[in-house]
Design a protein around this motif. Structure first.
Motif, mmCIF file in Angstrom:
data_model
loop_
_atom_site.group_PDB
_atom_site.id
_atom_site.type_symbol
_atom_site.label_atom_id
_atom_site.label_comp_id
_atom_site.label_asym_id
_atom_site.label_seq_id
_atom_site.Cartn_x
_atom_site.Cartn_y
_atom_site.Cartn_z
ATOM 1 N N MET A 15 -12.624 4.540 11.386
ATOM 2 C CA MET A 15 -11.890 3.307 11.663
ATOM 3 C C MET A 15 -10.518 3.458 11.002
ATOM 4 N N VAL A 16 -9.488 3.335 11.812
ATOM 5 C CA VAL A 16 -8.108 3.412 11.324
ATOM 6 C C VAL A 16 -7.566 1.988 11.228
ATOM 7 N N LEU A 17 -7.141 1.611 10.028
ATOM 8 C CA LEU A 17 -6.502 0.315 9.790
ATOM 9 C C LEU A 17 -5.036 0.584 9.495
ATOM 10 N N GLU A 18 -4.155 -0.040 10.269
ATOM 11 C CA GLU A 18 -2.721 0.183 10.097
ATOM 12 C C GLU A 18 -2.039 -1.133 9.740
ATOM 13 N N LEU A 19 -1.385 -1.159 8.563
ATOM 14 C CA LEU A 19 -0.618 -2.326 8.153
ATOM 15 C C LEU A 19 0.533 -2.498 9.129
ATOM 16 N N GLN A 20 0.751 -3.731 9.599
ATOM 17 C CA GLN A 20 1.735 -3.999 10.648
ATOM 18 C C GLN A 20 2.711 -5.107 10.264
ATOM 19 N N ASN A 21 3.095 -5.172 9.011
ATOM 20 C CA ASN A 21 4.018 -6.214 8.565
ATOM 21 C C ASN A 21 5.373 -5.572 8.250
ATOM 22 N N LEU A 22 6.043 -5.144 9.286
ATOM 23 C CA LEU A 22 7.324 -4.439 9.131
ATOM 24 C C LEU A 22 8.413 -5.382 8.634
ATOM 25 N N PRO A 23 9.401 -4.886 7.909
ATOM 26 C CA PRO A 23 9.742 -3.478 7.766
ATOM 27 C C PRO A 23 9.041 -2.783 6.601
ATOM 28 N N ALA A 24 8.498 -3.526 5.626
ATOM 29 C CA ALA A 24 7.979 -2.886 4.411
ATOM 30 C C ALA A 24 6.465 -2.993 4.263
ATOM 31 N N ASN A 25 5.783 -3.608 5.237
ATOM 32 C CA ASN A 25 4.337 -3.768 5.180
ATOM 33 C C ASN A 25 3.865 -4.458 3.895
ATOM 34 N N THR A 26 4.636 -5.450 3.457
ATOM 35 C CA THR A 26 4.243 -6.181 2.252
ATOM 36 C C THR A 26 2.946 -6.932 2.513
ATOM 37 N N TYR A 27 2.125 -7.044 1.452
ATOM 38 C CA TYR A 27 0.853 -7.720 1.654
ATOM 39 C C TYR A 27 0.933 -9.186 1.261
#
Length: 83
Positions: A15-27
């Motif tokens: 399972m590939v999980l990709e952070l998608q909060n561009l530009p810095a993928n901050t959580y």
């Protein structure tokens, strides 16, 4: 409906999980909730043996916490892990 902050795909036991909060993928709290849901999904799927966490974009995997979220968060949220 809000835009997902991460994408998930499953293939051949991974399972590939990709952070998608561009530009810095901050959580943010919302991203952590999405991550929890995907991890639970993987945990309950007998075909998934590996989790791969990655970040979208060219520059950052994850630059850290979303500062705007932290400015609004109560102290318990920010410091509970430090106790």
């Amino acid at each position: 409906m809000t835009t997902p902050l991460m994408s998930a795909s499953k293939r051949e036991g991974v399972m590939v999980l990709e952070l998608q909060n561009l530009p810095a993928n901050t959580y943010s709290y919302e991203m952590m909730r999405e991550l929890d849901a995907h991890i639970l999904d993987a945990r309950m799927d007998e075909s998934v043996h590996v989790l791969l966490l990655t970040g979208a974009g060219e520059k950052f995997f994850c630059a850290g916490a979303d500062i705007a979220m932290l400015e609004k968060a109560n102290p318990y949220f920010k410091y509970v892990d430090a106790l």
